[in-house]
Every structure is written in structure tokens, then in C-alpha cells.
Design a protein around this motif. Structure first.
Motif, PDB file in Angstrom:
ATOM      1  N   ASP A 147       0.849  -1.190   0.000  1.00  0.00           N
ATOM      2  CA  ASP A 147       0.000   0.000   0.000  1.00  0.00           C
ATOM      3  C   ASP A 147       0.882   1.236   0.000  1.00  0.00           C
ATOM      4  OD1 ASP A 147      -2.212   1.632   0.120  1.00  0.00           O
ATOM      5  OD2 ASP A 147      -2.556   1.350   2.268  1.00  0.00           O
ATOM      6  N   ARG A 155      -5.100   4.127  -3.103  1.00  0.00           N
ATOM      7  CA  ARG A 155      -5.012   3.578  -1.758  1.00  0.00           C
ATOM      8  C   ARG A 155      -5.656   2.194  -1.719  1.00  0.00           C
ATOM      9  NH1 ARG A 155      -5.619   5.645   3.658  1.00  0.00           N
ATOM     10  NH2 ARG A 155      -4.888   3.924   4.949  1.00  0.00           N
ATOM     11  N   VAL A 173       0.993  -7.017   4.860  1.00  0.00           N
ATOM     12  CA  VAL A 173       0.909  -5.705   4.223  1.00  0.00           C
ATOM     13  C   VAL A 173       2.248  -5.001   4.403  1.00  0.00           C
ATOM     14  CG1 VAL A 173      -0.194  -3.431   4.258  1.00  0.00           C
ATOM     15  CG2 VAL A 173      -1.564  -5.477   4.674  1.00  0.00           C
ATOM     16  N   ASP A 175       3.297  -1.362   4.520  1.00  0.00           N
ATOM     17  CA  ASP A 175       2.519  -0.151   4.714  1.00  0.00           C
ATOM     18  C   ASP A 175       3.342   1.109   4.458  1.00  0.00           C
ATOM     19  OD1 ASP A 175       0.357   1.511   5.494  1.00  0.00           O
ATOM     20  OD2 ASP A 175       1.293   1.739   7.470  1.00  0.00           O
ATOM     21  N   SER A 177       1.365   3.898   3.654  1.00  0.00           N
ATOM     22  CA  SER A 177       0.178   4.756   3.521  1.00  0.00           C
ATOM     23  C   SER A 177       0.324   6.068   4.272  1.00  0.00           C
ATOM     24  CB  SER A 177      -1.049   4.015   4.054  1.00  0.00           C
ATOM     25  OG  SER A 177      -0.969   3.865   5.467  1.00  0.00           O
ATOM     26  N   ALA A 183      -3.583   1.826   9.971  1.00  0.00           N
ATOM     27  CA  ALA A 183      -2.756   0.637  10.184  1.00  0.00           C
ATOM     28  C   ALA A 183      -3.142  -0.055  11.486  1.00  0.00           C
ATOM     29  CB  ALA A 183      -1.287   1.022  10.206  1.00  0.00           C
ATOM     30  N   TYR A 194       1.774  -6.762   9.581  1.00  0.00           N
ATOM     31  CA  TYR A 194       1.980  -5.407   9.068  1.00  0.00           C
ATOM     32  C   TYR A 194       3.454  -5.040   9.142  1.00  0.00           C
ATOM     33  CZ  TYR A 194      -1.951  -2.520   7.620  1.00  0.00           C
ATOM     34  OH  TYR A 194      -2.949  -1.919   6.891  1.00  0.00           O
TER      35      TYR A 194
END
Length: 304
Positions: A147, A155, A173, A175, A177, A183, A194
Motif C-alpha cells: 500500500d 489507496r 501488508v 505499509d 500509507s 494501520a 503489518y
């Protein structure tokens, strides 16, 4: 009840904790440098990386061919054996092409796939979800969703991630973002591992239940970044914070100086005599002032 430090992470992350978004070394003539890739991969694992992510943003995936991507997986797999997980970046803006790359990475020996959200076409969330599901249905490898809306323009919304977490092969993921609240929401509501994709978030995301990081900066200081997670796991939260703060100047120069992390990582690796080679156009190399600044920050961090 007496608090005695951070609770251990409940399950082992699927790809390890300390992952490096590895650069793709090239020869001075611009060809793929498989020998250099093997030497760099071995150095990173020796330095504490328990996973390597190939052909991601830092690995210049937009300018490497499908054949080069598969060759890179095979070479790195051979170099590190079972000492580290090997993830292949296979994401494109074309679902069919992404499936083809995913199948080739599986044949080449990857342990998992990093799949970025489709870029440029800016599909709505329903299409984003369908894209990821089609890829996950087509391969046998576990998948980390990537992402990074600042680059893709799209997104992966938290509710989309929560739905995708139900797929048995979508397990993680990466991340980027910059939405720390989202999150935490997804971490709390799913089993997804994550990984911080922005080095300044390595400790912060880990502290709220993240799995670890996928780091560009680890190309040059793998052991220093690994030490942050090790300190936190040992209950030394103050020490972990101090180590993260010490790395911050180099993180800022490598990731927030106006140059892509690929450019800064390759410049510093070259300065240190390690495999790197040039970047491929349209990227341009760092200038001398930038290289000198990177070298100074690196030496300050590693002096102790």
C-alpha cells in the motif's frame, strides 16, 4: 499485576521481522549484475536481515525485464539458501501481467510475493480487491499487499484490507500509507502481518503490533536497524527508541532529501565499495554533495 515490558508478538511473522527492500545491482554497462546481487544478499543476511524483498520500488522494478526479475530471484535464492525468506515484487498495473510474473517468481524459488496496488489507472476499491483476489487465486505462494498511494495514486482502503485478509494466501501488508490510525485499525481486526515500509515508522508500527519492516535503509545498515527491534523485544523500550533516533539522520537523507531511495542507497553502497552499479533511466545518480552527506551520516551512525 506488574508491567514488565512489551508483550511478545503473538505469532512469528510470515517472512521474518527485519526485511530489506534490496536494490538491484547493475554492471557499469547497465546489465543485471547477478554476482553482485548474490554478494549483497549474503551480506544483508549476515547483517541481520531475515528476509529480502526483490524487484520492489527500491529494486527498480519498472525498468527491469520479466526475465531479469526471475533471474534475480533464482540468484538470490541460491545465495541465501534457507537462511532468509525471499519475496518477489510482481505488482504491475495489469492484472494478467501480474499473474504471469507471480507464476514465474514461484517457479524461480520465491517464498512469497509483494503485490502493489494497480497504478496509473486508479481503479475503484471493488476493482482493487478483485485484482488482488485474482492474483491470490492464481498462485500457491503467500502474498504481501503493498500500500503506497503516494506512488500508485490508489489507496488500498482499510475496509478493503480487512476483506482481503480473509483470503488464505493474503497474509501481510507493506505499509507506506502514512495513515498510522488505519494501520492500527487493520492490525486490530485482522491476522495480517503489518510491515513498516517507511523507515521512520519501523519502531512505531512494531510497538503497536506490527510484524517488522521492509527497509530501503537496511541496504547499508542492516544490523543497526535490526538492533531496534531486538532492543524492543528484550523489553528495552528506551534503548529501542534511542537506536531509532540515532538512525533518523541517515533515514532522512536517504528517504526524504528529494532523491528516491534507490538513488541514495546505490550511491552510498557504491561509496562503500559494495555491489550497486548505476540506476536505470529515468533515474539519475546522486551528485557529489549528496554522496558526501550520505557518507557523513553513515559514518556517524556506524562509528559506535
Amino acid at each position: 499485576m506488574t508491567y514488565s515490558g512489551p508483550m511478545p508478538h503473538s505469532a512469528a511473522p510470515p517472512f521474518g521481522r527485519a526485511l530489506c527492500a534490496m536494490i538491484t545491482p547493475f554492471t557499469e554497462g547497465g546489465a543485471l549484475d547477478l554476482d553482485g546481487a548474490q554478494r549483497l544478499a549474503a551480506r544483508l543476511v549476515d547483517g541481520g536481515c531475515d528476509g529480502l524483498v526483490l524487484s520492489g520500488t527500491t529494486g527498480e522494478s519498472p525498468t527491469t525485464t520479466d526475465a531479469e526479475k526471475a533471474e534475480l530471484v533464482r540468484a538470490v535464492r541460491e545465495a541465501v539458501g534457507e537462511r532468509a525468506s525471499v519475496l518477489a515484487g510482481v505488482g504491475t498495473f495489469d492484472t494478467r501481467h501480474t499473474v504471469e510474473l507471480a507464476l514465474e517468481a514461484e517457479k524461480a524459488g520465491a517464498d512469497g510475493l509483494l503485490v502493489v496496488s494497480p497504478y496509473y489507472s486508479r481503479p475503484p476499491q471493488e476493482a482493487v480487491e478483485a485484482h488482488f483476489r485474482q492474483i491470490a487465486d492464481s498462485v500457491g505462494l503467500p502474498i504481501a499487499l503493498y500500500d503506497i498511494p503516494g506512488r500508485t495514486g490508489t489507496r488500498i482502503e482499510p475496509d478493503t484490507l480487512i476483506r482481503l485478509a480473509e483470503h488464505p494466501r493474503i497474509v501481510a501488508v507493506k505499509d507506506c500509507s502514512y495513515d498510522f490510525l488505519a494501520a492500527q485499525k487493520v492490525i486490530a481486526r485482522t491476522e495480517l502481518a503489518y510491515y513498516a515500509g517507511c523507515d521512520e515508522h519501523n519502531l512505531a508500527l512494531y510497538a503497536v503490533g506490527g510484524a517488522g519492516y521492509v527497509s530501503t535503509v537496511a541496504n547499508v545498515v542492516p544490523s543497526q536497524l535490526r538492533a531496534v527491534l531486538d532492543a524492543f523485544d528484550a523489553g528495552d523500550t528506551a534503548g529501542a527508541a534511542r537506536l531509532q533516533q540515532q538512525a533518523a539522520p541517515l533515514i532522512e537523507l536517504m528517504m526524504s532529501s528529494g532523491l528516491p531511495g534507490t538513488v541514495t542507497a546505490k550511491a552510498l553502497l557504491h561509496e562503500l565499495g559494495l555491489p550497486a552499479g548505476p540506476v536505470r533511466a529515468p533515474l539519475l545518480p546522486a551528485d557529489r554533495d549528496a554522496v558526501d552527506g550520505l557518507r557523513a551520516a553513515y559514518e556517524e551512525l556506524t562509528a559506535g
